[in-house]
Design a protein around this motif. Structure first.
Motif, mmCIF file in Angstrom:
data_model
loop_
_atom_site.group_PDB
_atom_site.id
_atom_site.type_symbol
_atom_site.label_atom_id
_atom_site.label_comp_id
_atom_site.label_asym_id
_atom_site.label_seq_id
_atom_site.Cartn_x
_atom_site.Cartn_y
_atom_site.Cartn_z
ATOM 1 N N UNK A 230 0.793 -1.220 0.000
ATOM 2 C CA UNK A 230 0.000 0.000 0.000
ATOM 3 C C UNK A 230 0.827 1.273 0.000
ATOM 4 N N UNK A 231 2.047 1.178 -0.527
ATOM 5 C CA UNK A 231 2.958 2.325 -0.451
ATOM 6 C C UNK A 231 2.454 3.547 -1.216
ATOM 7 N N UNK A 232 1.600 3.361 -2.233
ATOM 8 C CA UNK A 232 1.106 4.534 -2.969
ATOM 9 C C UNK A 232 0.270 5.448 -2.072
ATOM 10 N N UNK A 233 -0.392 4.872 -1.095
ATOM 11 C CA UNK A 233 -1.152 5.697 -0.151
ATOM 12 C C UNK A 233 -0.214 6.558 0.682
ATOM 13 N N UNK A 234 1.006 6.085 0.912
ATOM 14 C CA UNK A 234 1.994 6.874 1.636
ATOM 15 C C UNK A 234 2.482 8.053 0.779
ATOM 16 N N UNK A 235 2.586 7.815 -0.525
ATOM 17 C CA UNK A 235 3.004 8.893 -1.422
ATOM 18 C C UNK A 235 1.982 10.017 -1.410
ATOM 19 N N UNK A 236 0.688 9.674 -1.412
ATOM 20 C CA UNK A 236 -0.350 10.715 -1.424
ATOM 21 C C UNK A 236 -0.373 11.513 -0.132
ATOM 22 N N UNK A 237 0.249 10.997 0.905
ATOM 23 C CA UNK A 237 0.321 11.719 2.187
ATOM 24 C C UNK A 237 1.579 12.563 2.295
#
Length: 359
Positions: A230-237
């Motif tokens: 789920x690393x893409x959710x970290x990018x959006x943050x």
């Protein structure tokens, strides 16, 4: 703008492309632009021709990146040269178009660390060089630097690494670009604590190791060394996303950061970036010299306090994201569109046009 460009796509036996798709990773990993470009061109009715005699350029669809190692799961490309050479033998035997131009008007994709040198280690890639049988052709490749390098010493178009547009769409549905970004600086990936000496070379030239050493305890930096789906959710943050070199200077993080609205911080000396005529990289990203990694915190604090909002405004322009993503059906301004724009500028390589008498 390039409506009179005509590309013929060779129909090769399935062992050169379709058979590899039995592994779903083949069309979704970082080297998968070779699959994505093929699919987009197959669907590009305005530019594709089924009559090779009216073609300006010839696309050779060979998937060389889908042979995944049973040891570490990474793509292995040791077979790339032999597979490509075999494909050329096939088209030479069955069509007259390669021999008449010696491949001058033929297109291949080389979406690997060091392009058509086909090796992940730079010294080995340079020693191997680009195969002689590809030296006359046009290569669509992810590797590019702004200085002379044997692995780009061929007619080429620099392309972005593949990131699934569907994964980007789903992530942005949950977390819009302009949402809350509570992480100042983000990086998730390989950061060796004690970098290994591999034939006299160190991974990332020790840049990632230095990032970890200096900032692992810094609350401004969210650094993770292990995989997370789920690393893409970290990018959006995140406000800033670090894009340091690995073995090669380019990274899929560059595309993901842009697509998900996180300011890419490029740490790869001499890197050449794709589609500079469509993406004004200096207005949407930051470049930090490898030797300046120790000043990252200071540099990013300064940007955050001065022109961050301007950079984000430029970065969040939908046209920027579109230019770096491949779609099965080409869209105006997307990555395949940018490739065709570049190929249109190379119509001087068209054998057919060179034979048309001047009026």
């Amino acid at each position: 703008m390039f409506k009179d460009l005509k590309i013929f796509i060779y129909k090769l036996p399935s062992e050169y492309n379709e058979n590899w798709l039995s592994n779903k990773r083949c069309s979704n990993h970082l080297f998968a632009s070779e699959v994505a470009i093929h699919r987009a061109l197959l669907n590009a009715d305005d530019f594709r021709t089924f009559d090779p005699n009216e073609a300006d350029l010839f696309f050779v669809p060979v998937y060389v990146s889908c042979n995944f190692s049973t040891v570490n799961g990474f793509p292995t490309i040791v077979h790339a040269r032999s597979l490509l050479f075999s494909a050329i033998q096939f088209i030479t035997k069955n069509y007259p178009f390669w021999n008449r131009s010696q491949g001058f008007d033929h297109i291949f994709v080389a979406s690997h660390d060091y392009g058509a040198c086909f090796h992940a280690m730079e010294d080995r890639a340079i020693d191997n060089g680009i195969p002689e049988f590809l030296m006359n052709s046009i290569l669509l490749q992810t590797f590019g630097v702004n200085y002379k390098h044997p692995c780009q010493d061929v007619e080429n178009v620099l392309i972005p690494p593949y990131i699934s547009p569907e994964s980007i769409r789903k992530t942005l549905e949950k977390a819009p670009l302009t949402g809350n970004r509570d992480i100042m600086v983000f990086f998730r990936g390989k950061m060796e604590v004690r970098p290994k000496n591999v034939s006299g070379k160190f991974y990332s030239k020790r840049v990632r190791t230095e990032i970890w050493r200096r900032y692992k305890g810094d609350r401004r930096f969210y650094l993770q060394r292990h995989r997370f789906t789920g690393y893409q959710s970290e990018i959006t943050r995140s406000v800033f996303c670090l894009c340091p070199l690995g073995w090669a200077p380019w990274s899929p993080r560059l595309v993901e950061s842009v697509a998900l609205g996180c300011v890419p911080v490029i740490i790869a000396d001499g890197i050449r970036l794709p589609f500079s005529s469509a993406v004004n990289w200096s207005e949407i990203s930051l470049t930090v010299a490898e030797r300046e990694v120790g000043k990252l915190g200071q540099i990013l604090e300064h940007v955050a306090a001065t022109n961050l909002s301007t950079i984000q405004k430029n970065l969040w322009d939908p046209a920027v994201r579109r230019a770096l993503l491949f779609n099965d059906h080409m869209q105006r301004g997307d990555a395949t569109w940018q490739i065709l724009t570049s190929l249109y500028k190379k119509l001087n390589r068209s054998y057919r046009r060179s034979r048309v008498p001047s009026q």
